[in-house]
Enzyme design. Structure first.
Site, PDB file in Angstrom:
ATOM      1  N   GLU A   7      -6.245   0.861  -3.428  1.00  0.00           N
ATOM      2  CA  GLU A   7      -7.373   1.040  -4.358  1.00  0.00           C
ATOM      3  C   GLU A   7      -6.982   0.618  -5.777  1.00  0.00           C
ATOM      4  O   GLU A   7      -7.843   0.409  -6.622  1.00  0.00           O
ATOM      5  CB  GLU A   7      -7.882   2.486  -4.327  1.00  0.00           C
ATOM      6  N   GLU A  15       6.819   0.244   5.903  1.00  0.00           N
ATOM      7  CA  GLU A  15       7.666  -0.229   4.804  1.00  0.00           C
ATOM      8  C   GLU A  15       7.473   0.768   3.679  1.00  0.00           C
ATOM      9  O   GLU A  15       6.418   0.784   3.033  1.00  0.00           O
ATOM     10  CB  GLU A  15       7.251  -1.626   4.361  1.00  0.00           C
ATOM     11  N   CYS A  74       9.824  -1.362  -4.560  1.00  0.00           N
ATOM     12  CA  CYS A  74      10.419  -0.532  -3.506  1.00  0.00           C
ATOM     13  C   CYS A  74      11.937  -0.664  -3.541  1.00  0.00           C
ATOM     14  O   CYS A  74      12.657   0.281  -3.262  1.00  0.00           O
ATOM     15  CB  CYS A  74       9.879  -0.925  -2.144  1.00  0.00           C
TER      16      CYS A  74
END
Ligand code: NAD
Length: 454
Positions: A156, A226, A261
């Protein structure tokens, strides 16, 4: 749904969220069209994807601007992301035919045997906002090439980018019902979890990933996760240039405002070079001044989500209360936009959340160690296992250490890096399964064994 520019807090636009009905309608179309898509010769499917990469390049000015507007990363990094996305996609274009071709196992004798690779059907891809081009491409490109249709839910916080992705795929020749968007937040994702999709591939936080894996477990379909990381980096005492090392490490920590990440989130430094490294790190970090991400020369933009500011501040305060030294930054930047000062803490330990829980911001703790063994033990003292890095001038020493590190990727004298040719996988709370490389081509197809007599 309002789309907010995190650097200015202004509403960029509003978009209509999908409803349960529109999602069911899209699902029906994806399901009905999937056999037709998988019957289209592989070469033709790949041709659409080739055209998609050309369009990414042709339209880079517009799509880079949109990306910066909705996630707040510096415009130069949005261009960098699109360039990286083109390179990744090219890997799939160049290698898919080889890894999706039938494999003959026995070609002589009465019974011939081969393996063929078939699509799963309709794949669900629920995605993150931090690198919406790079992380989505790991999934929907090989899934489409493999003959699946794809239900893609952009975050979003990266909805407009998701809409560009859909537009460019369709303009490139991917048929209307081979790819659909699910627009909205968690509630939209929930509807996808209820639909009878043939695989769930998720990029996002550990918390949501675990929840999704549990929610869809009963369907017995493939699940790929992931997830986040708390990636460590160790600076050995033999690094030839401490200043250059510090410069590389700072970039690994604060690129994309630390919202990667595989960002470096914990630094361990051998005591012999600790003071020198910390000084060099702080000096280098001072050159990273947050500012308007649309402006030239800005290396750090705003954070993407407002609540993250509070989370990072709490981590810093927790560390300081437990004895850490705040060397730089430590506070939100007042004014408009979601900005946080680039921050360094020393004298940290693993009782502090800044050394154990993903920060996802421009903050890092630096800890002194007295041996390689101590460094490895601390690096592995985590529930995550995405990447880990060693800086040393001695390749053998680094390789010995890398073998002991419990993570999906290891780096020697580099960090915060992804290669399309290598598997991308997390251990522990960092994920499940593998994307990229030939393993990531085969992740979206299922093998069928042929026993052929006659
Ligand atoms: P998030 O978990 O908040 O959201 C990810 C997606 O899940 C979004 O599209 C969201 O709408 C959806 N979602 C949320 N709740 C849901 C529910 N109940 N049902 C279905 N869908 C739901 O993560 P995020 O903030 O978008 O991404 C940041 C995280 O992603 C970080 O932890 C980062 O490390 C991780 N990440 C990992 C990789 C990797 O390759 N390992 C890459 C990028 C980001």
């Amino acid at each position: 749904m309002k789309i907010i520019n995190p650097a200015t807090e202004e509403v960029i636009t509003e978009v209509a969220e999908d409803t349960e009905d529109t999602l069911k309608e899209k699902y029906k179309k994806l399901r009905a069209y999937q056999p037709t898509w998988s019957d289209i010769p592989l070469k033709e499917r790949i041709t659409c994807i080739e055209r998609f990469t050309q369009l990414l390049d042709e339209e880079k000015d517009e799509i880079a601007k949109t990306l910066t507007l909705e996630v707040g990363k510096p415009l130069s990094q949005s261009y960098g992301e699109i360039k990286g996305a083109i390179a990744k996609t090219q890997f799939f274009i160049d290698n898919s035919e080889k890894y999706l071709a039938d494999e003959w196992i026995t070609t002589e004798g009465d019974t011939k045997e081969k393996i063929s690779y078939e699509p799963y059907g309709v794949i669900c891809n629920i995605s993150a906002w931090n690198y919406p081009y790079l992380v989505g491409i790991n999934i929907y490109i090989p899934a489409l090439i493999g003959g699946n249709t794809v239900f893609y839910k952009p975050s979003e916080f990266a909805t407009l980018t998701g809409m560009h992705i859909e537009r460019l795929l369709k303009k490139a020749g991917v048929p209307q019902d081979a790819f659909h968007l699910a627009i909205g937040g968690p509630a939209t994702g929930e509807v996808l979890l209820n639909l009878p999709l043939d695989g769930y591939f998720f990029t996002g936080s550990y918390k949501t990933g675990k929840y999704i894996a549990e929610r869809v477990a009963g369907k017995l379909v493939p699940v790929g996760l992931e997830l986040g990381g708390k990636d460590p980096l160790y600076v050995c005492d033999d690094v030839s240039d401490v200043k250059a090392t510090a410069e590389s490490v700072v970039e690994g920590v604060v690129y994309n405002n630390g919202q990667s990440c595989c960002a470096v989130e914990r630094i361990y430094v051998h005591e012999k070079v600790y003071d020198k490294f910390v000084d060099a790190y702080v000096e280098e970090l001072k050159t990273y001044q947050p500012g308007d991400p649309m402006e030239d020369g800005i290396k750090i933009g705003s954070l993407t989500r407002q609540p993250q500011i509070d989370f990072i501040e709490k981590q810093v305060n927790d560390a300081v209360e437990k004895g850490a030294r705040l060397l730089l930054g430590g506070k939100p930047i007042t004014g408009t936009g979601y900005y946080f000062e680039p921050t360094v803490l020393s004298n940290v330990d693993h009782s502090m959340s800044v050394m154990t829980e993903e920060s996802f911001g421009p903050v890092v703790g630096i800890m002194k160690v007295s041996s390689d063994d101590e460094a490895v033990n601390l690096m592995n003292d985590t529930e995550y296992g995405l990447t880990a890095a060693v800086f040393s001038s001695d390749k053998e020493r680094a390789e010995k250490l890398m073998r002991k590190l419990n993570s999906g990727s290891v780096y020697w004298n580099c960090c915060d890096r992804v290669s399309a040719s290598l598997p991308w996988s997390g251990r522990g709370n960092s994920g499940l399964g593998s994307t990229l490389s030939h393993l990531g081509i085969r992740a979206f197809v299922q093998p069928k064994g042929y026993h052929l007599r006659g």
